[in-house]
Write a protein that holds these residues in place. Structure first.
Motif, PDB file in Angstrom:
ATOM      1  N   ASP A   1       0.813  -1.214   0.000  1.00 42.72           N
ATOM      2  CA  ASP A   1       0.000   0.000   0.000  1.00 42.72           C
ATOM      3  C   ASP A   1       0.852   1.272   0.000  1.00 42.72           C
ATOM      4  OD1 ASP A   1      -2.365  -1.498   0.145  1.00 42.72           O
ATOM      5  OD2 ASP A   1      -2.303  -1.542   2.340  1.00 42.72           O
ATOM      6  N   ILE A   2       2.125   1.129   0.289  1.00 39.52           N
ATOM      7  CA  ILE A   2       2.993   2.306   0.418  1.00 39.52           C
ATOM      8  C   ILE A   2       3.292   2.884  -0.958  1.00 39.52           C
ATOM      9  CG2 ILE A   2       5.221   3.166   1.229  1.00 39.52           C
ATOM     10  CD1 ILE A   2       5.223   0.832   3.245  1.00 39.52           C
ATOM     11  N   ASN A   3       2.999   4.161  -1.134  1.00 39.23           N
ATOM     12  CA  ASN A   3       3.305   4.868  -2.373  1.00 39.23           C
ATOM     13  C   ASN A   3       3.658   6.313  -2.028  1.00 39.23           C
ATOM     14  OD1 ASN A   3       0.821   6.155  -1.845  1.00 39.23           O
ATOM     15  ND2 ASN A   3      -0.304   4.733  -3.163  1.00 39.23           N
ATOM     16  N   SER A   4       3.954   7.103  -3.057  1.00 40.68           N
ATOM     17  CA  SER A   4       4.383   8.478  -2.819  1.00 40.68           C
ATOM     18  C   SER A   4       3.286   9.305  -2.157  1.00 40.68           C
ATOM     19  CB  SER A   4       4.819   9.135  -4.133  1.00 40.68           C
ATOM     20  OG  SER A   4       3.765   9.135  -5.080  1.00 40.68           O
ATOM     21  N   PHE A   5       2.027   9.022  -2.508  1.00 42.67           N
ATOM     22  CA  PHE A   5       0.925   9.756  -1.896  1.00 42.67           C
ATOM     23  C   PHE A   5       0.867   9.494  -0.395  1.00 42.67           C
ATOM     24  CE2 PHE A   5      -3.498   9.872  -0.429  1.00 42.67           C
ATOM     25  CZ  PHE A   5      -3.822  11.191  -0.722  1.00 42.67           C
ATOM     26  N   LEU A   6       1.063   8.252   0.001  1.00 44.16           N
ATOM     27  CA  LEU A   6       1.016   7.902   1.413  1.00 44.16           C
ATOM     28  C   LEU A   6       2.167   8.560   2.173  1.00 44.16           C
ATOM     29  CD1 LEU A   6      -0.377   6.272   3.625  1.00 44.16           C
ATOM     30  CD2 LEU A   6       1.083   4.333   3.025  1.00 44.16           C
ATOM     31  N   VAL A   7       3.357   8.584   1.560  1.00 43.32           N
ATOM     32  CA  VAL A   7       4.498   9.236   2.198  1.00 43.32           C
ATOM     33  C   VAL A   7       4.204  10.723   2.398  1.00 43.32           C
ATOM     34  CG1 VAL A   7       6.930   9.875   1.952  1.00 43.32           C
ATOM     35  CG2 VAL A   7       6.176   7.571   1.312  1.00 43.32           C
ATOM     36  N   GLU A   8       3.664  11.362   1.366  1.00 39.52           N
ATOM     37  CA  GLU A   8       3.365  12.795   1.455  1.00 39.52           C
ATOM     38  C   GLU A   8       2.385  13.090   2.575  1.00 39.52           C
ATOM     39  OE1 GLU A   8       0.893  15.396  -1.479  1.00 39.52           O
ATOM     40  OE2 GLU A   8       2.979  15.488  -2.146  1.00 39.52           O
ATOM     41  N   GLN A   9       1.460  12.185   2.821  1.00 38.80           N
ATOM     42  CA  GLN A   9       0.469  12.389   3.874  1.00 38.80           C
ATOM     43  C   GLN A   9       1.072  12.317   5.277  1.00 38.80           C
ATOM     44  OE1 GLN A   9      -2.818  13.326   3.208  1.00 38.80           O
ATOM     45  NE2 GLN A   9      -1.772  13.524   1.251  1.00 38.80           N
ATOM     46  N   GLU A  10       2.301  11.819   5.382  1.00 41.93           N
ATOM     47  CA  GLU A  10       2.948  11.714   6.688  1.00 41.93           C
ATOM     48  C   GLU A  10       4.063  12.738   6.869  1.00 41.93           C
ATOM     49  OE1 GLU A  10       1.649  10.059   8.942  1.00 41.93           O
ATOM     50  OE2 GLU A  10       0.313   8.752   7.797  1.00 41.93           O
ATOM     51  N   LEU A  11       4.329  13.555   5.868  1.00 44.39           N
ATOM     52  CA  LEU A  11       5.336  14.600   6.016  1.00 44.39           C
ATOM     53  C   LEU A  11       4.778  15.746   6.850  1.00 44.39           C
ATOM     54  CD1 LEU A  11       6.704  14.639   2.349  1.00 44.39           C
ATOM     55  CD2 LEU A  11       7.865  13.701   4.355  1.00 44.39           C
ATOM     56  N   LEU A  12       5.666  16.550   7.403  1.00 43.37           N
ATOM     57  CA  LEU A  12       5.234  17.608   8.314  1.00 43.37           C
ATOM     58  C   LEU A  12       4.417  18.690   7.617  1.00 43.37           C
ATOM     59  CD1 LEU A  12       8.495  17.919  10.445  1.00 43.37           C
ATOM     60  CD2 LEU A  12       6.377  16.709  11.033  1.00 43.37           C
ATOM     61  N   THR A  13       4.541  18.806   6.302  1.00 43.10           N
ATOM     62  CA  THR A  13       3.774  19.804   5.556  1.00 43.10           C
ATOM     63  C   THR A  13       2.353  19.336   5.244  1.00 43.10           C
ATOM     64  OG1 THR A  13       4.883  18.940   3.575  1.00 43.10           O
ATOM     65  CG2 THR A  13       5.738  20.990   4.495  1.00 43.10           C
ATOM     66  N   LYS A  14       1.952  18.214   5.799  1.00 43.80           N
ATOM     67  CA  LYS A  14       0.593  17.730   5.570  1.00 43.80           C
ATOM     68  C   LYS A  14      -0.450  18.677   6.163  1.00 43.80           C
ATOM     69  CE  LYS A  14       0.757  14.881   9.767  1.00 43.80           C
ATOM     70  NZ  LYS A  14       0.780  13.491  10.299  1.00 43.80           N
ATOM     71  N   CYS A  15      -0.003  19.596   6.998  1.00 45.60           N
ATOM     72  CA  CYS A  15      -0.934  20.515   7.648  1.00 45.60           C
ATOM     73  C   CYS A  15      -1.481  21.580   6.706  1.00 45.60           C
ATOM     74  CB  CYS A  15      -0.254  21.200   8.837  1.00 45.60           C
ATOM     75  SG  CYS A  15       1.168  22.222   8.392  1.00 45.60           S
ATOM     76  N   THR A  16      -0.866  21.740   5.535  1.00 47.32           N
ATOM     77  CA  THR A  16      -1.310  22.783   4.620  1.00 47.32           C
ATOM     78  C   THR A  16      -2.001  22.196   3.399  1.00 47.32           C
ATOM     79  OG1 THR A  16      -0.611  24.709   3.321  1.00 47.32           O
ATOM     80  CG2 THR A  16       0.903  22.852   3.404  1.00 47.32           C
ATOM     81  N   GLU A  17      -2.862  22.995   2.797  1.00 50.79           N
ATOM     82  CA  GLU A  17      -3.600  22.567   1.605  1.00 50.79           C
ATOM     83  C   GLU A  17      -2.687  22.353   0.413  1.00 50.79           C
ATOM     84  OE1 GLU A  17      -7.292  24.243  -1.212  1.00 50.79           O
ATOM     85  OE2 GLU A  17      -6.566  25.410   0.517  1.00 50.79           O
ATOM     86  N   PHE A  18      -1.533  23.029   0.422  1.00 54.98           N
ATOM     87  CA  PHE A  18      -0.593  22.953  -0.706  1.00 54.98           C
ATOM     88  C   PHE A  18       0.768  22.501  -0.182  1.00 54.98           C
ATOM     89  CE2 PHE A  18      -3.567  26.511  -1.269  1.00 54.98           C
ATOM     90  CZ  PHE A  18      -4.251  26.070  -2.400  1.00 54.98           C
ATOM     91  N   PRO A  19       0.953  21.189   0.043  1.00 58.93           N
ATOM     92  CA  PRO A  19       2.166  20.718   0.716  1.00 58.93           C
ATOM     93  C   PRO A  19       3.450  20.846  -0.090  1.00 58.93           C
ATOM     94  CG  PRO A  19       0.804  18.870  -0.003  1.00 58.93           C
ATOM     95  CD  PRO A  19      -0.004  20.096  -0.219  1.00 58.93           C
ATOM     96  N   SER A  20       3.358  20.938  -1.406  1.00 60.91           N
ATOM     97  CA  SER A  20       4.561  21.042  -2.243  1.00 60.91           C
ATOM     98  C   SER A  20       4.691  22.468  -2.778  1.00 60.91           C
ATOM     99  CB  SER A  20       4.498  20.055  -3.411  1.00 60.91           C
ATOM    100  OG  SER A  20       4.484  18.718  -2.932  1.00 60.91           O
ATOM    101  N   PRO A  21       5.753  23.172  -2.424  1.00 64.79           N
ATOM    102  CA  PRO A  21       5.918  24.548  -2.900  1.00 64.79           C
ATOM    103  C   PRO A  21       6.030  24.619  -4.419  1.00 64.79           C
ATOM    104  CG  PRO A  21       7.382  24.102  -1.053  1.00 64.79           C
ATOM    105  CD  PRO A  21       6.811  22.787  -1.473  1.00 64.79           C
ATOM    106  N   ASP A  22       5.475  25.667  -4.991  1.00 61.43           N
ATOM    107  CA  ASP A  22       5.639  25.937  -6.413  1.00 61.43           C
ATOM    108  C   ASP A  22       6.975  26.629  -6.682  1.00 61.43           C
ATOM    109  OD1 ASP A  22       2.885  25.165  -7.284  1.00 61.43           O
ATOM    110  OD2 ASP A  22       2.357  26.787  -5.916  1.00 61.43           O
TER     111      ASP A  22
END
Length: 313
Positions: free
Chosen positions: A234-255
């Protein structure tokens, strides 16, 4: 402040290294051109020390607007980045270059931050992530670390109510458990006071490490596998992103990532989140990074074609 980033082969768009700060148009920036006639040391001292004891981010109701203001003519609203990450580098060098105490470099950096937040707010940026204190910064002289902790403490005390009234949400990312207890309490209060706001989300990275961010995400996922909540497949990039500290924001990856003071490295900042971020490196030291330099960074961003590994259109 320390509130205070080579990688061209990895990132699909070219790295932009801007020129030296441009001289502002005297008709557009009369106050800026006027101040340049002041003796450099006198200006540096005034700039670093005036109004540093209060109103760091929001001075009054006229500082920021309830609605987005018109953008400068060189910018297009549909091409504005939603999330900007910033490494505010060069505060110490700014002070030393002017023969000033390091402390004044950081307080001048706070003034630059105040202006940067105001512009971001008015121009419709939705999220800012500010690299305030890395996990490696603990190795700096104790007096400097104590100074920075004191500045964090004072800014939070002075600004939390202003942020709340302006509709700005504040989050802290990093391992706050190593911070002074009084600062932890202020952080908790600021986060709770502003958590319902949505106009602009400011993430402040304190005692933050991009490598540790990925490690803690992996540890959390590993525990879920151990508990039987998920399976390894079940582990994929989406799951990893959901556990990073930036998960608190609507836009976790800076442009867009902006780093000042001419350094060309990421310095262990948001390593996962910056995978497809556009990079902009400025020669300006952070206390000198103003509207002209910010416009240059945004104009550069809007001229790029973001392909995310695909072909150009």
């Amino acid at each position: 402040m320390a509130f205070s980033l080579q990688l061209q082969q990895i990132f699909p768009s070219p790295i932009k290294f801007c020129s030296q700060p441009k001289s502002p148009n005297p008709q557009i920036f009369p106050n800026l051109t006027k101040r340049l006639s002041i003796h450099p040391l006198a200006y540096a001292q005034n700039n670093a020390t005036s109004n540093i004891d209060h109103n760091y981010i929001v001075t009054d109701e006229s500082s920021i607007n309830e609605e987005e203001v018109s953008l400068p003519p060189e910018l297009r609203r549909e091409l504005m980045p939603k999330h900007i990450a910033v490494i505010m580098d060069g505060n110490r060098r700014w002070a030393k270059k002017r023969g000033l105490p390091v402390a004044l470099g950081y307080t001048a950096g706070i003034r630059a931050l105040r202006n940067f937040v105001k512009l971001s707010y008015n121009w419709g940026i939705r999220a800012l992530t500010l690299f305030a204190f890395s996990s490696e910064n603990w190795f700096r002289p104790k007096a400097e670390v104590d100074l920075l902790m004191g500045l964090f403490d004072k800014v939070l005390k002075d600004e939390v109510e202003n942020l709340a009234r302006a509709g700005i949400r504040l989050s802290i990312i990093g391992d706050s458990s190593k911070l002074p207890k009084s600062l932890q309490d202020l952080i908790d209060k600021a986060v709770m006071t502003t958590k319902a706001n949505s106009r602009l989300h400011i993430l402040v990275a304190i005692n933050y490490s991009g490598q540790y961010d990925v490690v803690q995400a992996c540890q959390t996922i590993a525990q879920k596998v151990k508990d039987g909540t998920i399976e390894p497949e079940d582990i994929n990039s989406f799951l990893v992103e959901q556990e990073l500290l930036t998960k608190c924001t609507e836009f976790p990856s800076p442009d867009l990532l902006i780093r000042t003071s001419g350094e060309l490295r990421l310095s262990n900042f948001l390593l996962w989140q910056l995978a497809y971020t556009e990079l902009f490196f400025s020669h300006s030291q952070w206390p000198d990074f103003g509207e002209v330099e910010f416009l240059e960074a945004l104009s550069s961003f809007q001229q790029r074609q973001r392909r995310y590994g695909g072909q150009s259109s």
